[in-house]
Design an enzyme around this catalytic site. Structure first.
Site, PDB file in Angstrom:
ATOM      1  N   LYS A 188     -17.484 -52.383 -88.461  1.00  0.00           N
ATOM      2  CA  LYS A 188     -18.618 -52.365 -87.531  1.00  0.00           C
ATOM      3  C   LYS A 188     -19.641 -53.364 -88.037  1.00  0.00           C
ATOM      4  O   LYS A 188     -19.684 -53.677 -89.230  1.00  0.00           O
ATOM      5  CB  LYS A 188     -19.246 -50.969 -87.495  1.00  0.00           C
TER       6      LYS A 188
HETATM    7  P1  NAD Z   1     -25.587 -50.317 -73.751  1.00  0.00           P
HETATM    8  O1  NAD Z   1     -26.547 -51.036 -74.597  1.00  0.00           O
HETATM    9  O2  NAD Z   1     -24.868 -51.048 -72.652  1.00  0.00           O
HETATM   10  O3  NAD Z   1     -26.301 -49.042 -73.059  1.00  0.00           O
HETATM   11  C1  NAD Z   1     -26.979 -48.076 -73.792  1.00  0.00           C
HETATM   12  C2  NAD Z   1     -27.698 -47.135 -72.829  1.00  0.00           C
HETATM   13  O4  NAD Z   1     -28.300 -46.073 -73.584  1.00  0.00           O
HETATM   14  C3  NAD Z   1     -28.828 -47.786 -72.039  1.00  0.00           C
HETATM   15  O5  NAD Z   1     -28.893 -47.217 -70.746  1.00  0.00           O
HETATM   16  C4  NAD Z   1     -30.069 -47.399 -72.843  1.00  0.00           C
HETATM   17  O6  NAD Z   1     -31.264 -47.408 -72.061  1.00  0.00           O
HETATM   18  C5  NAD Z   1     -29.679 -45.996 -73.248  1.00  0.00           C
HETATM   19  N1  NAD Z   1     -30.403 -45.476 -74.406  1.00  0.00           N
HETATM   20  C6  NAD Z   1     -30.723 -46.112 -75.550  1.00  0.00           C
HETATM   21  N2  NAD Z   1     -31.402 -45.288 -76.364  1.00  0.00           N
HETATM   22  C7  NAD Z   1     -31.496 -44.114 -75.697  1.00  0.00           C
HETATM   23  C8  NAD Z   1     -32.081 -42.867 -76.010  1.00  0.00           C
HETATM   24  N3  NAD Z   1     -32.725 -42.659 -77.162  1.00  0.00           N
HETATM   25  N4  NAD Z   1     -31.995 -41.884 -75.078  1.00  0.00           N
HETATM   26  C9  NAD Z   1     -31.362 -42.083 -73.900  1.00  0.00           C
HETATM   27  N5  NAD Z   1     -30.782 -43.238 -73.568  1.00  0.00           N
HETATM   28  C10 NAD Z   1     -30.862 -44.237 -74.451  1.00  0.00           C
HETATM   29  O7  NAD Z   1     -24.538 -49.654 -74.770  1.00  0.00           O
HETATM   30  P2  NAD Z   1     -23.039 -49.204 -74.486  1.00  0.00           P
HETATM   31  O8  NAD Z   1     -22.145 -50.344 -74.776  1.00  0.00           O
HETATM   32  O9  NAD Z   1     -22.982 -48.512 -73.182  1.00  0.00           O
HETATM   33  O10 NAD Z   1     -22.809 -48.149 -75.668  1.00  0.00           O
HETATM   34  C11 NAD Z   1     -23.236 -46.804 -75.554  1.00  0.00           C
HETATM   35  C12 NAD Z   1     -22.534 -45.972 -76.628  1.00  0.00           C
HETATM   36  O11 NAD Z   1     -21.110 -46.067 -76.459  1.00  0.00           O
HETATM   37  C13 NAD Z   1     -22.819 -46.386 -78.074  1.00  0.00           C
HETATM   38  O12 NAD Z   1     -22.837 -45.218 -78.872  1.00  0.00           O
HETATM   39  C14 NAD Z   1     -21.605 -47.226 -78.419  1.00  0.00           C
HETATM   40  O13 NAD Z   1     -21.348 -47.244 -79.822  1.00  0.00           O
HETATM   41  C15 NAD Z   1     -20.527 -46.462 -77.686  1.00  0.00           C
HETATM   42  N6  NAD Z   1     -19.331 -47.260 -77.426  1.00  0.00           N
HETATM   43  C16 NAD Z   1     -19.414 -48.432 -76.701  1.00  0.00           C
HETATM   44  C17 NAD Z   1     -18.254 -49.149 -76.449  1.00  0.00           C
HETATM   45  C18 NAD Z   1     -18.256 -50.395 -75.601  1.00  0.00           C
HETATM   46  O14 NAD Z   1     -17.162 -50.906 -75.300  1.00  0.00           O
HETATM   47  N7  NAD Z   1     -19.400 -50.878 -75.151  1.00  0.00           N
HETATM   48  C19 NAD Z   1     -17.019 -48.702 -76.972  1.00  0.00           C
HETATM   49  C20 NAD Z   1     -16.962 -47.509 -77.685  1.00  0.00           C
HETATM   50  C21 NAD Z   1     -18.138 -46.800 -77.909  1.00  0.00           C
END
Ligand code: NAD
Length: 410
Positions: free
Chosen positions: A102
């Site tokens: 990561k």
């Molecule tokens: P992103 O940046 O596209 O979206 C994050 C969202 O969470 C946004 O809507 C933001 O406003 C919201 N957010 C941030 N802090 C917050 C809080 N304190 N309370 C409520 N909402 C909050 O990110 P993403 O790519 O959608 O990733 C989200 C999660 O999924 C992370 O934990 C990431 O590690 C996990 N994840 C992502 C992927 C991927 O392919 N993008 C893969 C596996 C896991």
């Protein structure tokens, strides 16, 4: 308990079931390598600002290190360390030939201009490039990064080492990205949910759902669930929770955020506090934002009987223990959000072979790999009488141990 201690807690549960030796536990409870770099940037006001960047490689036993890069103000070494370990168990559970890693930079992307973000992406990538490689360590997007960030990173690596599309996944399709990658994690969450309901002989389409986080993962999960006929009663972002007990119009919320607007400014009537989403009356809760959001202070307020961990590590060990004891079912992160890394694997293989798959093929193979991993979890859950998280960790850790033994490490 720190974030890294939390991920070790779940690993050590599996280690106990597998009767691992103390030395093997030490080997896998620490990362293989940690890199902390400065990311100095000339800001738009012409002053230099120094940001902190990290890349942690947890285990390469099963293949090149793999894991996303996060741009978020709360990124620190402890968080990156924990997330790198999760990637090792996730890639092993879904049986893709990668290890776990990561990375991240401690920044708030919303406060930076596009050109400052580009400079940060390029400089960070240059500064960690000596430990990367198409067959060594292959990053991807995570919170705060997207396909544009991957394009800058690929370009900065190419300038030094020659054109190498396979150095990152999650790229734009025009640069060798895969069909289906952007939606893959949210779509995968829905595949796993559908399969779980089939396994339980229950009807998913009758369920009401609340989703925390309306970014890449949360938005696609909301879209596919509402297309299936589920009632998505709430979604939230960093600014607010939007609630409608009759079901939200996801398409119109998707359009609202497309230009970067926040949910607090949308036209829905019922705008609640940011954290209200967690304790609303619904059948399924999907945390899809940051880690540790369900913890000792709020687990008792959760009304959903099923939690799907679309985010990484959204439930602390304390809350996990009490929720499982209360009978709340948890579909664990290393299974539920593995769709992204599976399609990243498809992207990487397409880049290496210089061959392109159709969206139909990507989604068919994604569904098969996720269903196989879920079936493996259901078998271990029953055989060993453990939770789905313990079953998922058991399988992931067992596969890493097998690779370490065969390679002569243990
Ligand atoms: P992103 O940046 O596209 O979206 C994050 C969202 O969470 C946004 O809507 C933001 O406003 C919201 N957010 C941030 N802090 C917050 C809080 N304190 N309370 C409520 N909402 C909050 O990110 P993403 O790519 O959608 O990733 C989200 C999660 O999924 C992370 O934990 C990431 O590690 C996990 N994840 C992502 C992927 C991927 O392919 N993008 C893969 C596996 C896991």
């Amino acid at each position: 308990m720190s974030f890294a201690e939390s991920s070790n807690y779940f690993f050590k549960q599996a280690a106990k079931l597998l009767e691992l030796s103390e030395d093997t536990i030490t080997l896998l409870s620490q990362p293989y390598r940690e890199l902390h770099v400065q990311v100095p940037i000339k800001m738009q006001n012409n002053k230099t600002k120094v940001f902190q960047g990290y890349r942690v490689q947890h285990s390469g036993a099963r293949g090149p290190y793999k894991g996303g890069i996060r741009f978020h103000p709360e990124v620190d070494l402890d968080e990156v360390r924990a997330l790198a370990q999760l990637m090792t168990w996730k890639t092993a559970l879904v049986n893709v030939p990668f290890g776990g890693a990561k990375g991240g930079v401690s920044i708030d992307p919303s406060t930076l201009s596009e050109s400052e973000l580009e400079d940060i992406a390029r400089t960070y990538f240059q500064n960690i490039s000596h430990i990367l490689g198409v067959k060594r360590d292959v990053p991807a997007p995570d919170m705060g990064t997207n396909e544009q960030t991957m394009a800058w990173m690929m370009d900065s690596y190419g300038a030094k080492f020659g054109h190498s599309p396979g150095i990152v996944t999650g790229k734009p399709i025009a640069l060798g990205g895969s069909e289906g990658r952007t939606a893959a994690t949210g779509y995968g969450v829905v595949i796993v949910l559908k399969h779980y309901f089939q396994h339980m002989a229950q009807d998913l389409t009758k369920q009401s759902v609340a989703i925390q986080g309306f970014g890449n993962v949360g938005m696609y999960a909301a879209k596919y669930l509402s297309e299936l006929g589920c009632k998505v009663v709430a979604v939230s972002d960093v600014s607010a929770t939007v609630y409608n007990e009759n079901g939200l119009d996801i398409k119109s919320l998707e359009n609202h955020i497309a230009d970067g607007s926040l949910l607090k400014d949308c036209s829905e009537k019922n705008i609640l506090d940011r954290d209200a989403v967690l304790s609303l009356n619904c059948d399924i809760l999907i945390p899809a934002a940051i880690g540790g959001v369900i913890n000792s202070s709020n687990w008792e307020n959760i009304q959903a009987s099923l939690i799907v961990e679309a985010a990484n590590a959204p439930i602390t060990p304390f809350a996990d223990y009490h929720l499982q004891n209360r009978g709340t079912v948890i579909l664990p992160d290393i299974l539920a959000n593995a769709g992204g890394v599976i399609v990243s694997y498809f992207e990487w293989t397409q880049n290496i072979q210089q061959h392109w798959w159709s969206l139909e093929r990507v989604n068919q193979e994604l569904e098969k790999m996720l269903n196989d991993a879920a079936n493996d979890c259901f078998v271990i859950q029953k055989d060993k009488n453990v939770s789905l998280r313990e079953a998922a960790y058991f399988i992931g850790v067992q596969r890493v141990i097998e690779a370490l033994e065969l390679r002569g490490f243990i």
